[in-house]
Design an enzyme around this catalytic site. Structure first.
Site, PDB file in Angstrom:
ATOM      1  N   LYS A 222      32.338 -15.056 -47.932  1.00 25.38           N
ATOM      2  CA  LYS A 222      31.087 -15.357 -47.223  1.00 25.38           C
ATOM      3  C   LYS A 222      29.904 -15.728 -48.111  1.00 25.38           C
ATOM      4  CE  LYS A 222      29.461 -10.612 -47.232  1.00 25.38           C
ATOM      5  NZ  LYS A 222      28.732  -9.559 -46.582  1.00 25.38           N
TER       6      LYS A 222
ATOM      7  N   TYR B 247      31.109 -23.140 -47.317  1.00 23.50           N
ATOM      8  CA  TYR B 247      31.280 -21.953 -46.474  1.00 23.50           C
ATOM      9  C   TYR B 247      31.026 -22.328 -45.005  1.00 23.50           C
ATOM     10  CZ  TYR B 247      29.828 -17.690 -44.025  1.00 23.50           C
ATOM     11  OH  TYR B 247      29.682 -16.697 -43.093  1.00 23.50           O
TER      12      TYR B 247
ATOM     13  N   SER C 252      29.084 -18.013 -37.561  1.00 28.26           N
ATOM     14  CA  SER C 252      27.801 -17.776 -38.216  1.00 28.26           C
ATOM     15  C   SER C 252      26.781 -18.788 -37.728  1.00 28.26           C
ATOM     16  CB  SER C 252      28.007 -17.948 -39.723  1.00 28.26           C
ATOM     17  OG  SER C 252      26.772 -18.074 -40.383  1.00 28.26           O
ATOM     18  N   ALA C 253      25.513 -18.404 -37.814  1.00 29.01           N
ATOM     19  CA  ALA C 253      24.429 -19.347 -37.505  1.00 29.01           C
ATOM     20  C   ALA C 253      24.451 -20.531 -38.468  1.00 29.01           C
ATOM     21  CB  ALA C 253      23.091 -18.631 -37.587  1.00 29.01           C
ATOM     22  N   THR C 254      25.202 -20.393 -39.543  1.00 25.11           N
ATOM     23  CA  THR C 254      25.305 -21.495 -40.502  1.00 25.11           C
ATOM     24  C   THR C 254      25.894 -22.755 -39.853  1.00 25.11           C
ATOM     25  OG1 THR C 254      25.956 -22.005 -42.773  1.00 25.11           O
ATOM     26  CG2 THR C 254      27.620 -20.935 -41.443  1.00 25.11           C
TER      27      THR C 254
ATOM     28  N   LYS D  76      33.534 -22.503 -41.434  1.00 25.23           N
ATOM     29  CA  LYS D  76      33.255 -21.903 -40.122  1.00 25.23           C
ATOM     30  C   LYS D  76      33.349 -22.961 -39.022  1.00 25.23           C
ATOM     31  CE  LYS D  76      32.567 -17.678 -41.401  1.00 25.23           C
ATOM     32  NZ  LYS D  76      33.564 -16.663 -41.097  1.00 25.23           N
TER      33      LYS D  76
ATOM     34  N   ILE E 119      30.765  -5.822 -41.703  1.00 24.45           N
ATOM     35  CA  ILE E 119      30.656  -5.917 -40.240  1.00 24.45           C
ATOM     36  C   ILE E 119      31.876  -5.273 -39.578  1.00 24.45           C
ATOM     37  CG2 ILE E 119      30.321  -7.474 -38.281  1.00 24.45           C
ATOM     38  CD1 ILE E 119      29.031  -9.475 -40.237  1.00 24.45           C
TER      39      ILE E 119
ATOM     40  N   ARG F  35      13.749 -21.178 -52.509  1.00 22.60           N
ATOM     41  CA  ARG F  35      15.168 -21.243 -52.905  1.00 22.60           C
ATOM     42  C   ARG F  35      15.755 -22.498 -52.267  1.00 22.60           C
ATOM     43  NH1 ARG F  35      19.177 -16.373 -51.074  1.00 22.60           N
ATOM     44  NH2 ARG F  35      18.808 -17.257 -49.018  1.00 22.60           N
TER      45      ARG F  35
ATOM     46  N   LEU G  81      18.760 -10.829 -48.668  1.00 23.78           N
ATOM     47  CA  LEU G  81      17.463 -10.164 -48.788  1.00 23.78           C
ATOM     48  C   LEU G  81      17.523  -8.629 -48.726  1.00 23.78           C
ATOM     49  CD1 LEU G  81      14.376 -10.416 -48.944  1.00 23.78           C
ATOM     50  CD2 LEU G  81      14.355 -10.734 -46.465  1.00 23.78           C
TER      51      LEU G  81
HETATM   52  P1  NAD Z   1      32.719  -8.597 -46.033  1.00 19.38           P
HETATM   53  O1  NAD Z   1      33.034  -9.365 -47.244  1.00 19.38           O
HETATM   54  O2  NAD Z   1      32.010  -7.304 -46.178  1.00 19.38           O
HETATM   55  O3  NAD Z   1      34.054  -8.335 -45.186  1.00 19.38           O
HETATM   56  C1  NAD Z   1      35.134  -9.224 -45.187  1.00 19.38           C
HETATM   57  C2  NAD Z   1      36.387  -8.401 -45.412  1.00 19.38           C
HETATM   58  O4  NAD Z   1      37.515  -9.266 -45.374  1.00 19.38           O
HETATM   59  C3  NAD Z   1      36.428  -7.685 -46.757  1.00 19.38           C
HETATM   60  O5  NAD Z   1      36.769  -6.334 -46.541  1.00 19.38           O
HETATM   61  C4  NAD Z   1      37.528  -8.399 -47.544  1.00 19.38           C
HETATM   62  O6  NAD Z   1      38.194  -7.527 -48.418  1.00 19.38           O
HETATM   63  C5  NAD Z   1      38.403  -8.907 -46.427  1.00 19.38           C
HETATM   64  N1  NAD Z   1      39.178 -10.124 -46.684  1.00 19.38           N
HETATM   65  C6  NAD Z   1      38.772 -11.302 -47.205  1.00 19.38           C
HETATM   66  N2  NAD Z   1      39.784 -12.178 -47.219  1.00 19.38           N
HETATM   67  C7  NAD Z   1      40.866 -11.555 -46.681  1.00 19.38           C
HETATM   68  C8  NAD Z   1      42.216 -11.939 -46.419  1.00 19.38           C
HETATM   69  N3  NAD Z   1      42.664 -13.168 -46.694  1.00 19.38           N
HETATM   70  N4  NAD Z   1      43.040 -11.021 -45.856  1.00 19.38           N
HETATM   71  C9  NAD Z   1      42.610  -9.771 -45.561  1.00 19.38           C
HETATM   72  N5  NAD Z   1      41.359  -9.363 -45.803  1.00 19.38           N
HETATM   73  C10 NAD Z   1      40.492 -10.241 -46.347  1.00 19.38           C
HETATM   74  O7  NAD Z   1      31.890  -9.588 -45.059  1.00 19.38           O
HETATM   75  P2  NAD Z   1      31.123  -9.248 -43.717  1.00 19.38           P
HETATM   76  O8  NAD Z   1      29.675  -9.343 -43.985  1.00 19.38           O
HETATM   77  O9  NAD Z   1      31.678  -8.047 -43.093  1.00 19.38           O
HETATM   78  O10 NAD Z   1      31.519 -10.535 -42.871  1.00 19.38           O
HETATM   79  C11 NAD Z   1      32.621 -10.557 -41.987  1.00 19.38           C
HETATM   80  C12 NAD Z   1      32.752 -11.941 -41.398  1.00 19.38           C
HETATM   81  O11 NAD Z   1      31.517 -12.303 -40.762  1.00 19.38           O
HETATM   82  C13 NAD Z   1      33.030 -13.020 -42.425  1.00 19.38           C
HETATM   83  O12 NAD Z   1      33.950 -13.941 -41.866  1.00 19.38           O
HETATM   84  C14 NAD Z   1      31.678 -13.688 -42.626  1.00 19.38           C
HETATM   85  O13 NAD Z   1      31.802 -15.030 -42.996  1.00 19.38           O
HETATM   86  C15 NAD Z   1      31.083 -13.552 -41.236  1.00 19.38           C
HETATM   87  N6  NAD Z   1      29.604 -13.578 -41.261  1.00 19.38           N
HETATM   88  C16 NAD Z   1      28.930 -12.642 -41.990  1.00 19.38           C
HETATM   89  C17 NAD Z   1      27.532 -12.667 -42.003  1.00 19.38           C
HETATM   90  C18 NAD Z   1      26.740 -11.655 -42.799  1.00 19.38           C
HETATM   91  O14 NAD Z   1      25.540 -11.815 -42.938  1.00 19.38           O
HETATM   92  N7  NAD Z   1      27.344 -10.586 -43.309  1.00 19.38           N
HETATM   93  C19 NAD Z   1      26.836 -13.639 -41.291  1.00 19.38           C
HETATM   94  C20 NAD Z   1      27.565 -14.576 -40.562  1.00 19.38           C
HETATM   95  C21 NAD Z   1      28.962 -14.531 -40.544  1.00 19.38           C
HETATM   96  C1  UD1 Z   2      22.348 -16.674 -45.703  1.00 20.39           C
HETATM   97  C2  UD1 Z   2      23.194 -17.889 -45.516  1.00 20.39           C
HETATM   98  C3  UD1 Z   2      23.875 -17.843 -44.165  1.00 20.39           C
HETATM   99  C4  UD1 Z   2      24.697 -16.576 -44.040  1.00 20.39           C
HETATM  100  C5  UD1 Z   2      23.771 -15.382 -44.303  1.00 20.39           C
HETATM  101  C6  UD1 Z   2      24.534 -14.084 -44.334  1.00 20.39           C
HETATM  102  C7  UD1 Z   2      22.125 -19.634 -46.839  1.00 20.39           C
HETATM  103  C8  UD1 Z   2      21.326 -20.892 -46.812  1.00 20.39           C
HETATM  104  N1  UD1 Z   2      22.379 -19.080 -45.660  1.00 20.39           N
HETATM  105  O1  UD1 Z   2      21.323 -16.694 -44.729  1.00 20.39           O
HETATM  106  O2  UD1 Z   2      24.710 -18.952 -44.017  1.00 20.39           O
HETATM  107  O3  UD1 Z   2      25.257 -16.494 -42.760  1.00 20.39           O
HETATM  108  O4  UD1 Z   2      23.132 -15.518 -45.588  1.00 20.39           O
HETATM  109  O5  UD1 Z   2      25.389 -14.012 -45.437  1.00 20.39           O
HETATM  110  O6  UD1 Z   2      22.509 -19.163 -47.875  1.00 20.39           O
HETATM  111  N2  UD1 Z   2      15.071 -14.095 -49.732  1.00 20.39           N
HETATM  112  C9  UD1 Z   2      14.066 -13.832 -50.653  1.00 20.39           C
HETATM  113  N3  UD1 Z   2      14.407 -13.175 -51.796  1.00 20.39           N
HETATM  114  C10 UD1 Z   2      15.692 -12.771 -52.073  1.00 20.39           C
HETATM  115  C11 UD1 Z   2      16.714 -13.043 -51.107  1.00 20.39           C
HETATM  116  C12 UD1 Z   2      16.352 -13.722 -49.962  1.00 20.39           C
HETATM  117  O7  UD1 Z   2      12.901 -14.179 -50.438  1.00 20.39           O
HETATM  118  O8  UD1 Z   2      15.933 -12.203 -53.148  1.00 20.39           O
HETATM  119  C13 UD1 Z   2      14.712 -14.812 -48.479  1.00 20.39           C
HETATM  120  C14 UD1 Z   2      15.443 -16.130 -48.348  1.00 20.39           C
HETATM  121  O9  UD1 Z   2      14.690 -17.140 -48.944  1.00 20.39           O
HETATM  122  C15 UD1 Z   2      15.517 -16.257 -46.819  1.00 20.39           C
HETATM  123  C16 UD1 Z   2      15.534 -14.827 -46.308  1.00 20.39           C
HETATM  124  O10 UD1 Z   2      15.104 -14.015 -47.395  1.00 20.39           O
HETATM  125  O11 UD1 Z   2      14.347 -16.880 -46.366  1.00 20.39           O
HETATM  126  C17 UD1 Z   2      16.900 -14.375 -45.885  1.00 20.39           C
HETATM  127  O12 UD1 Z   2      17.821 -14.673 -46.936  1.00 20.39           O
HETATM  128  P1  UD1 Z   2      19.356 -14.219 -46.913  1.00 20.39           P
HETATM  129  O13 UD1 Z   2      19.433 -12.767 -46.672  1.00 20.39           O
HETATM  130  O14 UD1 Z   2      19.990 -14.767 -48.145  1.00 20.39           O
HETATM  131  O15 UD1 Z   2      19.924 -14.910 -45.614  1.00 20.39           O
HETATM  132  P2  UD1 Z   2      19.870 -16.457 -45.155  1.00 20.39           P
HETATM  133  O16 UD1 Z   2      19.542 -17.333 -46.298  1.00 20.39           O
HETATM  134  O17 UD1 Z   2      19.010 -16.540 -43.959  1.00 20.39           O
END
Ligand code: NAD
Ligand code: UD1
Length: 340
Positions: free
Chosen positions: A88, A152, A128-130, A156, A15, A296, A203
């Site tokens: 994450k 996790y 996060s929506a979590t 948050k 992100i 799952r 997914l």
């Molecule tokens: P990512 O793992 O790709 O990016 C996180 C980055 O932080 C990585 O480059 C990692 O090397 C760096 N990092 C981790 N710990 C560190 C530290 N102590 N000091 C410096 N760098 C550090 O993850 P992302 O998907 O880009 O997510 C970014 C943020 O968004 C995270 O906080 C994650 O929890 C949150 N988030 C992500 C999602 C998602 O679906 N990707 C959803 C909800 C929230």
């Molecule tokens: C998950 C996390 C959420 C986090 C987000 C991004 C959980 C319960 N939630 O969301 O906290 O912010 O990832 O990192 O873990 N699926 C399949 N087959 C697969 C993989 C996923 O059917 O191989 C389905 C899952 O059952 C789910 C949907 O796809 O219904 C999305 O899954 P995923 O991408 O893992 O995201 P979340 O579970 O929604």
């Protein structure tokens, strides 16, 4: 055009890298601190190539005072911090909770500390929506009950609570907590995207790896949910839209009515897992073989955001649809595969 400098912790990650591109394209300067625990230094070049602009990158752990202080000293003055850094993987956090408590909490605390030390008043947090736990009512509104179901999510929520406490005491410290729903897809250039280690849990990266033959088939977890087609429903949001949401948050953060706001970033539309897979197969000529399997553990049937507040407070709305998400994710996987 502005030349305010924004520090992105974890800015080489999925992100963060897309947000860096959007900020640079909007006229902001960007500095990054990243410890490369889940990213690669090559992402710096990709960001610079896409935007034609230079960024500062500090390799360091923002959970260590000396590293985050160095970032402020070498890159400052910093107008705002966007705090992405953290671990994450939900499943891993259940098995290794201390790893998550330590990194996610220490990185947040030390980064906020450095903001105070160096006079940076604006802090945007990757939540996060979590934090809605097992929400029962859809769409999810920011004022809904907060809870957690795994370490996790707990980190948050603890950080959100910490930020509320800090903002109560420090009225000139501004915070926006962005609660992301399900970010997917990649930059249209195919130069940056999501690059999970090992077998993906999420997914979309699983779908694209099946499509290029790195994995055999996708298992759709559950076909007997109380949803129109029996598969789970999620609020998938294109990473480019999500990145734009961060630019809007940076634009807005110095002009908030309250000094702390939580904002959902989603499309506000529920899309089923089957619909996503079907759309991917439409754009890829059926490249993703999928079978149904059992549910799952821990999955909620339906999750999607109420996005009114994002529109009202940030003036932001997602634009891109599911097809764009699939096309960009596939392009990224293909270009990425060529490089490896
Ligand atoms: P990512 O793992 O790709 O990016 C996180 C980055 O932080 C990585 O480059 C990692 O090397 C760096 N990092 C981790 N710990 C560190 C530290 N102590 N000091 C410096 N760098 C550090 O993850 P992302 O998907 O880009 O997510 C970014 C943020 O968004 C995270 O906080 C994650 O929890 C949150 N988030 C992500 C999602 C998602 O679906 N990707 C959803 C909800 C929230
Ligand atoms: C998950 C996390 C959420 C986090 C987000 C991004 C959980 C319960 N939630 O969301 O906290 O912010 O990832 O990192 O873990 N699926 C399949 N087959 C697969 C993989 C996923 O059917 O191989 C389905 C899952 O059952 C789910 C949907 O796809 O219904 C999305 O899954 P995923 O991408 O893992 O995201 P979340 O579970 O929604």
């Amino acid at each position: 055009m502005s030349n305010k400098k924004i520090l992105l912790t974890g800015g080489l990650g999925y992100i963060g890298s897309h947000t860096a591109v959007s900020l640079l394209n909007s006229g902001y300067d960007v500095a990054i601190i990243d410890d490369l625990s889940n990213s690669h230094i090559e992402v710096k070049d990709a960001i610079q190539k896409i935007t034609g602009k230079k960024i500062d990158v500090i390799i360091g752990d923002c959970g260590k005072a000396e590293d985050i202080n160095r970032a402020f000293e070498e890159c400052g003055p910093i107008y705002a911090v966007v705090h992405f850094a953290g671990f994450k993987a939900v499943g891993e956090s259940v098995h290794k909770p201390l790893k998550y408590y330590k990194n996610n909490l220490e990185s947040a605390i030390e980064t906020i500390n450095a903001c105070f030390k160096y006079g940076c008043k604006n802090f945007i947090f990757s939540s996060s929506a979590t934090v809605y736990g097992n929400a029962q009512r859809m769409p999810i509104v920011e004022s809904d009950l907060l809870s957690y179901t795994q370490p996790y999510g707990e980190t948050k929520l603890v950080i959100e609570n910490m930020l509320c406490g800090i903002c109560k005491a420090e009225k000139d410290f501004n915070v926006i907590m962005l609660r992301y729903f399900n970010p997917v897809g990649a930059h249209e250039s195919g130069l940056i995207g999501e690059d999970p280690n090992g077998i993906p849990n999420n997914l979309m990266p699983y779908i694209t790896k099946v499509a290029v033959g790195k994995l055999e088939k996708l298992t759709i977890f559950g076909s007997d949910y109380p949803t129109p087609d029996g598969t789970c429903v999620r609020d998938f949001i294109h990473i480019t839209d999500l990145a734009e949401g961060h630019v809007k948050a940076v634009d807005k953060i110095g002009h908030l009515e309250n000094n702390i706001e939580a904002v959902n970033l989603g499309r506000g539309k529920g899309v089923s897992v089957k619909e996503l897979v079907d759309t991917f197969n439409e754009i890829s000529n059926g490249a993703c073989k999928a079978v149904y399997g059992p549910r799952r553990e821990g999955d909620v049937p339906v999750s999607y955001a109420d996005v009114k507040k994002a529109n009202e407070v940030l003036g932001w709305k997602a634009r891109l649809g599911v097809k764009d998400m699939c096309i960009s994710a596939y392009k990224w996987e293909l270009s990425h595969m060529e490089k490896k």
